[in-house]
Structure formats: structure tokens, C-alpha cells
Motif scaffolding. Structure first.
Motif, PDB file in Angstrom:
ATOM      1  N   THR A 113       0.798  -1.229   0.000  1.00 15.25           N
ATOM      2  CA  THR A 113       0.000   0.000   0.000  1.00 15.25           C
ATOM      3  C   THR A 113       0.829   1.278   0.000  1.00 15.25           C
ATOM      4  OG1 THR A 113      -0.097   0.037   2.401  1.00 15.25           O
ATOM      5  CG2 THR A 113      -1.854  -1.153   1.257  1.00 15.25           C
ATOM      6  N   ARG A 114       2.133   1.154   0.157  1.00 18.82           N
ATOM      7  CA  ARG A 114       3.047   2.300   0.247  1.00 18.82           C
ATOM      8  C   ARG A 114       2.763   3.197   1.451  1.00 18.82           C
ATOM      9  NH1 ARG A 114       5.819   3.603  -5.091  1.00 18.82           N
ATOM     10  NH2 ARG A 114       5.418   1.727  -6.257  1.00 18.82           N
ATOM     11  N   THR A 115       2.124   2.632   2.437  1.00 19.50           N
ATOM     12  CA  THR A 115       1.911   3.352   3.691  1.00 19.50           C
ATOM     13  C   THR A 115       3.235   3.418   4.442  1.00 19.50           C
ATOM     14  OG1 THR A 115      -0.337   2.482   3.803  1.00 19.50           O
ATOM     15  CG2 THR A 115       0.570   3.341   5.840  1.00 19.50           C
ATOM     16  N   ILE A 135       0.507   5.800  18.427  1.00 20.25           N
ATOM     17  CA  ILE A 135      -0.495   4.723  18.312  1.00 20.25           C
ATOM     18  C   ILE A 135      -1.788   5.256  17.712  1.00 20.25           C
ATOM     19  CG2 ILE A 135      -1.969   3.169  19.669  1.00 20.25           C
ATOM     20  CD1 ILE A 135       0.520   2.543  21.358  1.00 20.25           C
ATOM     21  N   TRP A 136      -2.225   6.414  18.136  1.00 22.53           N
ATOM     22  CA  TRP A 136      -3.476   6.997  17.632  1.00 22.53           C
ATOM     23  C   TRP A 136      -3.420   7.221  16.119  1.00 22.53           C
ATOM     24  CZ3 TRP A 136      -8.331   7.405  17.788  1.00 22.53           C
ATOM     25  CH2 TRP A 136      -9.018   8.469  17.205  1.00 22.53           C
ATOM     26  N   ASN A 137      -2.266   7.568  15.600  1.00 22.55           N
ATOM     27  CA  ASN A 137      -2.139   7.860  14.176  1.00 22.55           C
ATOM     28  C   ASN A 137      -1.690   6.661  13.341  1.00 22.55           C
ATOM     29  OD1 ASN A 137      -2.772  10.841  13.682  1.00 22.55           O
ATOM     30  ND2 ASN A 137      -1.561  10.855  15.560  1.00 22.55           N
ATOM     31  N   ALA A 138      -1.665   5.495  13.952  1.00 21.82           N
ATOM     32  CA  ALA A 138      -1.324   4.267  13.223  1.00 21.82           C
ATOM     33  C   ALA A 138      -2.577   3.633  12.638  1.00 21.82           C
ATOM     34  CB  ALA A 138      -0.622   3.284  14.150  1.00 21.82           C
ATOM     35  N   ARG A 139      -2.434   3.068  11.460  1.00 20.74           N
ATOM     36  CA  ARG A 139      -3.521   2.321  10.843  1.00 20.74           C
ATOM     37  C   ARG A 139      -3.574   0.905  11.430  1.00 20.74           C
ATOM     38  NH1 ARG A 139      -3.174   1.035   4.631  1.00 20.74           N
ATOM     39  NH2 ARG A 139      -2.897   3.268   4.550  1.00 20.74           N
ATOM     40  N   GLN A 140      -2.385   0.324  11.624  1.00 22.59           N
ATOM     41  CA  GLN A 140      -2.255  -1.015  12.185  1.00 22.59           C
ATOM     42  C   GLN A 140      -1.072  -1.027  13.148  1.00 22.59           C
ATOM     43  OE1 GLN A 140      -1.445  -3.286   8.680  1.00 22.59           O
ATOM     44  NE2 GLN A 140      -3.597  -3.688   8.235  1.00 22.59           N
ATOM     45  N   ILE A 141      -1.162  -1.895  14.163  1.00 25.21           N
ATOM     46  CA  ILE A 141      -0.078  -2.046  15.127  1.00 25.21           C
ATOM     47  C   ILE A 141       0.263  -3.523  15.257  1.00 25.21           C
ATOM     48  CG2 ILE A 141       0.584  -1.826  17.567  1.00 25.21           C
ATOM     49  CD1 ILE A 141      -1.985   0.540  16.326  1.00 25.21           C
ATOM     50  N   VAL A 186      -1.599 -13.257  17.800  1.00 25.80           N
ATOM     51  CA  VAL A 186      -0.881 -14.042  16.805  1.00 25.80           C
ATOM     52  C   VAL A 186      -0.035 -15.061  17.566  1.00 25.80           C
ATOM     53  CG1 VAL A 186       0.727 -13.984  14.867  1.00 25.80           C
ATOM     54  CG2 VAL A 186      -0.792 -12.031  15.283  1.00 25.80           C
ATOM     55  N   ASN A 187      -0.449 -16.314  17.546  1.00 27.19           N
ATOM     56  CA  ASN A 187       0.226 -17.337  18.332  1.00 27.19           C
ATOM     57  C   ASN A 187       1.417 -17.891  17.557  1.00 27.19           C
ATOM     58  OD1 ASN A 187       0.723 -18.962  20.477  1.00 27.19           O
ATOM     59  ND2 ASN A 187      -0.892 -20.430  20.035  1.00 27.19           N
ATOM     60  N   SER A 188       2.427 -17.048  17.391  1.00 24.29           N
ATOM     61  CA  SER A 188       3.604 -17.432  16.602  1.00 24.29           C
ATOM     62  C   SER A 188       4.825 -16.721  17.145  1.00 24.29           C
ATOM     63  CB  SER A 188       3.410 -17.057  15.139  1.00 24.29           C
ATOM     64  OG  SER A 188       4.596 -17.261  14.411  1.00 24.29           O
ATOM     65  N   TYR A 189       5.967 -17.382  17.123  1.00 23.34           N
ATOM     66  CA  TYR A 189       7.226 -16.758  17.514  1.00 23.34           C
ATOM     67  C   TYR A 189       7.940 -16.145  16.315  1.00 23.34           C
ATOM     68  CZ  TYR A 189       6.414 -19.187  21.892  1.00 23.34           C
ATOM     69  OH  TYR A 189       5.867 -19.639  23.056  1.00 23.34           O
ATOM     70  N   GLU A 190       7.289 -16.197  15.183  1.00 22.27           N
ATOM     71  CA  GLU A 190       7.823 -15.575  13.967  1.00 22.27           C
ATOM     72  C   GLU A 190       6.919 -14.411  13.589  1.00 22.27           C
ATOM     73  OE1 GLU A 190      10.615 -16.254  12.203  1.00 22.27           O
ATOM     74  OE2 GLU A 190      11.111 -17.706  13.760  1.00 22.27           O
ATOM     75  N   PHE A 191       7.505 -13.299  13.256  1.00 16.71           N
ATOM     76  CA  PHE A 191       6.731 -12.174  12.738  1.00 16.71           C
ATOM     77  C   PHE A 191       6.221 -12.583  11.359  1.00 16.71           C
ATOM     78  CE2 PHE A 191       7.041  -7.955  10.385  1.00 16.71           C
ATOM     79  CZ  PHE A 191       5.774  -7.567  10.758  1.00 16.71           C
ATOM     80  N   LEU A 192       4.915 -12.631  11.209  1.00 15.39           N
ATOM     81  CA  LEU A 192       4.324 -13.175   9.989  1.00 15.39           C
ATOM     82  C   LEU A 192       4.164 -12.152   8.872  1.00 15.39           C
ATOM     83  CD1 LEU A 192       1.668 -15.510  11.628  1.00 15.39           C
ATOM     84  CD2 LEU A 192       3.987 -16.061  10.869  1.00 15.39           C
ATOM     85  N   GLY A 193       4.555 -10.939   9.121  1.00 16.82           N
ATOM     86  CA  GLY A 193       4.426  -9.901   8.098  1.00 16.82           C
ATOM     87  C   GLY A 193       3.204  -9.041   8.315  1.00 16.82           C
ATOM     88  N   ILE A 194       3.130  -7.941   7.630  1.00 16.57           N
ATOM     89  CA  ILE A 194       2.018  -7.012   7.816  1.00 16.57           C
ATOM     90  C   ILE A 194       0.824  -7.420   6.956  1.00 16.57           C
ATOM     91  CG2 ILE A 194       3.526  -5.105   8.465  1.00 16.57           C
ATOM     92  CD1 ILE A 194       3.107  -3.921   5.717  1.00 16.57           C
ATOM     93  N   ASN A 195      -0.346  -7.061   7.442  1.00 17.10           N
ATOM     94  CA  ASN A 195      -1.595  -7.426   6.801  1.00 17.10           C
ATOM     95  C   ASN A 195      -2.139  -6.214   6.046  1.00 17.10           C
ATOM     96  OD1 ASN A 195      -3.851  -8.930   6.149  1.00 17.10           O
ATOM     97  ND2 ASN A 195      -4.914  -8.433   8.044  1.00 17.10           N
ATOM     98  N   ALA A 196      -1.353  -5.704   5.094  1.00 20.63           N
ATOM     99  CA  ALA A 196      -1.776  -4.493   4.370  1.00 20.63           C
ATOM    100  C   ALA A 196      -1.506  -4.637   2.879  1.00 20.63           C
ATOM    101  CB  ALA A 196      -1.024  -3.284   4.894  1.00 20.63           C
TER     102      ALA A 196
END
Length: 196
Positions: A113-115, A135-141, A186-196
Motif C-alpha cells: 500500500t506504500r503506507t 499509536i493513535w495515528n497508526a492504521r495497524q499495530i 498471533v500465536n507465533s514466535y515468527e513475525f508473519l508480516g504485515i496485513n496491508a
């Protein structure tokens, strides 16, 4: 906790209340710290794992174990001085201490998305207002720091909470944060990537 125990010993009419907390012990006799205290003590756990750990111990009769959500969850959006910015970002805010267990790989960030993406532990920001603002100005955290997720939940942000080295994040999610539809564990010890 230990400083509070020392202070209360010479005040026979006082009551010790330990605010909602998570407990985890490799090996300890935590209950022994309360042997010399005659005053009433209330220990609040913010999730069921800690509650069960403490209930498996034998405390003196004047010590009571309770379950209650994290005190920050008694706040609402209206309790904050929110400043909306012209830009929105995706916040990836991993812990940088021994409590972190997730492999936060920057290689997993694929931004279709180029965010703007902000990556880093935000605990060192200059002020609490800066913390709220980012945090308030974030789309996703995306985070494994519990209070990032709690504030994100209160502010209605799309939030992905990852586990930490013990049961704290999972437990608080199961006990209270699951009630916020904008928060996912997210029940994972690996960062699964962003959902955007």
C-alpha cells in the motif's frame, strides 16, 4: 511488591493491595514473603495463568488472591488528548529486551500500500503524549509489548499482539483483550508480516 511489604510491616492498620499484575516464577517461595505480615493483603492477577500459579501456593489466611483486568483497561478513548495527523502509518513495535521471544524480521515487511512504516520499540519516546500520538495515528499495530496493545485496543486500532517469553500477553488477551474485535493474538514466535 517487596518494598511495599517492608513498608506495611510497621503499619498495623493498613491494607496492602497489589494492583493487577502478571506473575511467573522459575523457582521461588513467593508466599513466604507474606509470613511476617499480619495486615490484610489483596493480590490481583490480570490473567488466569498468574491467578492459577498463585492459587497453587499456600499463603497465610490474611492474603487473598483475585482476578481483575489490567487497570489501563478502565480507561476509554475520551481519557486521552488525541491529535490526528495528516499522515497514517503502520507501526511495528517489538520489545527490545529479554521478554521478547518473537523473531522480528524486517524482511517480512512487504508494503503493497506504500503506507509509511515505523519500526522500533516505542517505550523510549520522549513523553506519554508522544506514545499516545504514535499509536493513535497508526492504521495497524504489530507488537509484543502488552501496553502497546492495550492502548491500541482502547483507541480502536487494528492490532496484532504477539506472545512474550511467558504467559502474560496470551493470558491478558484471553482474559480481557479478546473482547476488543480490533485486537488479534498471533500465536507465533515468527513475525508473519504485515496485513496491508
Amino acid at each position: 511488591v517487596f518494598q511495599a511489604i517492608q513498608k506495611i510491616q510497621n503499619k498495623p492498620d493498613s491494607v496492602l493491595i497489589i494492583a493487577p499484575h502478571s506473575f511467573y516464577f522459575g523457582s521461588t517461595k513467593f508466599f513466604k514473603f507474606f509470613d511476617r505480615i499480619k495486615q490484610e493483603v489483596h493480590i490481583l492477577c490480570r490473567e488466569k495463568y498468574s491467578y492459577n500459579i498463585l492459587n497453587s501456593m499456600i499463603f497465610p489466611k490474611n492474603v487473598h488472591i483475585h482476578l481483575s483486568q489490567d487497570t489501563a483497561l478502565y480507561l476509554s478513548k475520551e481519557d486521552f488528548n488525541l491529535k490526528t495527523r495528516n499522515t497514517s502509518h503502520i507501526l511495528i513495535a517489538p520489545r527490545k529486551d529479554r521478554e521478547s521471544i518473537v523473531n522480528w524480521s524486517k524482511n517480512k515487511i512487504r508494503n503493497k500500500t506504500r503506507t509509511k512504516i515505523l519500526f522500533g520499540d516505542i517505550v523510549q519516546l520522549a513523553s506519554f503524549n508522544d506514545f499516545v500520538d504514535i499509536i493513535w495515528n497508526a492504521r495497524q499495530i504489530y507488537t509484543d509489548r502488552l501496553h502497546n496493545a492495550i492502548l491500541s485496543a482502547i483507541l480502536g486500532k487494528e492490532t496484532y499482539l504477539y506472545p512474550n517469553i511467558y504467559h502474560k500477553n496470551k493470558g491478558v488477551y484471553e482474559y480481557s483483550l479478546h473482547a476488543y474485535p480490533n485486537v488479534k493474538f498471533v500465536n507465533s514466535y515468527e513475525f508473519l508480516g504485515i496485513n496491508a
